[in-house]
Design an enzyme around this catalytic site. Sequence first.
Site, mmCIF file in Angstrom:
data_model
loop_
_atom_site.group_PDB
_atom_site.id
_atom_site.type_symbol
_atom_site.label_atom_id
_atom_site.label_comp_id
_atom_site.label_asym_id
_atom_site.label_seq_id
_atom_site.Cartn_x
_atom_site.Cartn_y
_atom_site.Cartn_z
ATOM 1 N N ARG A 92 56.390 -33.505 41.054
ATOM 2 C CA ARG A 92 57.326 -34.796 41.489
ATOM 3 C C ARG A 92 58.844 -34.605 40.926
ATOM 4 O O ARG A 92 59.523 -35.386 41.406
ATOM 5 C CB ARG A 92 56.410 -35.566 40.591
ATOM 6 C CG ARG A 92 55.368 -36.227 41.732
ATOM 7 C CD ARG A 92 54.481 -37.129 41.051
ATOM 8 N NE ARG A 92 53.461 -36.619 40.340
ATOM 9 C CZ ARG A 92 52.664 -36.788 39.156
ATOM 10 N NH1 ARG A 92 53.037 -38.227 38.506
ATOM 11 N NH2 ARG A 92 51.826 -36.343 38.669
ATOM 12 N N GLU A 129 48.665 -33.506 29.711
ATOM 13 C CA GLU A 129 47.902 -34.843 29.289
ATOM 14 C C GLU A 129 46.476 -34.838 29.595
ATOM 15 O O GLU A 129 45.682 -35.009 28.957
ATOM 16 C CB GLU A 129 48.427 -36.270 29.754
ATOM 17 C CG GLU A 129 47.979 -37.370 29.008
ATOM 18 C CD GLU A 129 48.639 -38.566 29.814
ATOM 19 O OE1 GLU A 129 49.506 -38.585 30.875
ATOM 20 O OE2 GLU A 129 48.059 -39.611 29.422
#
Length: 204
Positions: A92, A129
């Site tokens: 992204r 994460e």
Amino acid sequence: MEEEGDKGVFAHHREEKEVGAFSMAAGREAKLQLVQRHVRAFPDFPKKGIVFRDICPILKDAAALKAVIDLFEEHVRNNHQHVDLIVGLDARGFLFGPLLAQRLGIGFVLVRKKGKLPGATVSVSYDLEYGKAEAEIQEDAVAPGQKVLLIDDLLATGGTLYAASELMRKQQAEVLGCMVVIELKELNGTDKLKPHRVFSLIQY
Ligand SMILES: O=P(O)(O)OC[C@H]1O[C@H](OP(=O)(O)OP(=O)(O)O)[C@H](O)[C@@H]1O
Ligand SMILES: Nc1ncnc2[nH]cnc12
């Protein structure tokens, strides 16, 4: 002592400056709000307990996307005298990085997930994460001494941007800072990235 007439003239100039600064700040605030309105939250994606911050609506809205690039450009112009390259993170970071690089009139370099880049590469592994990954750069993408800014959509634990900064260190490039649209404050990614500074548009 200032003459009465002089005071009037200076006060007028000051007022003009303040009005200019105010309208710039107001424009900046309006852009930030526009960007914020185009981020969606998806609870429990891709795993239970993760609130996924989705930037797709920003890309779908020309004004919101322009606002992101305007705000990044303003930050770079106000804080950095010279930048050689924008370095974007897979995947992204690729959505915003090239647009910013074009605005600044400089080049864009890709940090990719392992196995995607041809030719000689340098790689590092890192924790996410929600998983593990390996980041890679083409060996000749950045020259020693070049000044770079790292860009991604989101800072969570900081593992991804840290990996990119490690790649830059290996290539002897100078990291001027990191830029993200979204920063997830509670994961303390900024601590992991020290001494590099992080500029974010939206914080949760
Ligand atoms: O600060 P961190 O804990 O490292 O997390 C942030 C990274 O995680 C996401 O990418 P992801 O790895 O999900 O890949 P994608 O961009 O290909 O979807 C996001 O786009 C950042 O690159
Ligand atoms: N919470 C989150 N939302 C979107 N992208 C992410 N990348 C890592 N954590 C994320």
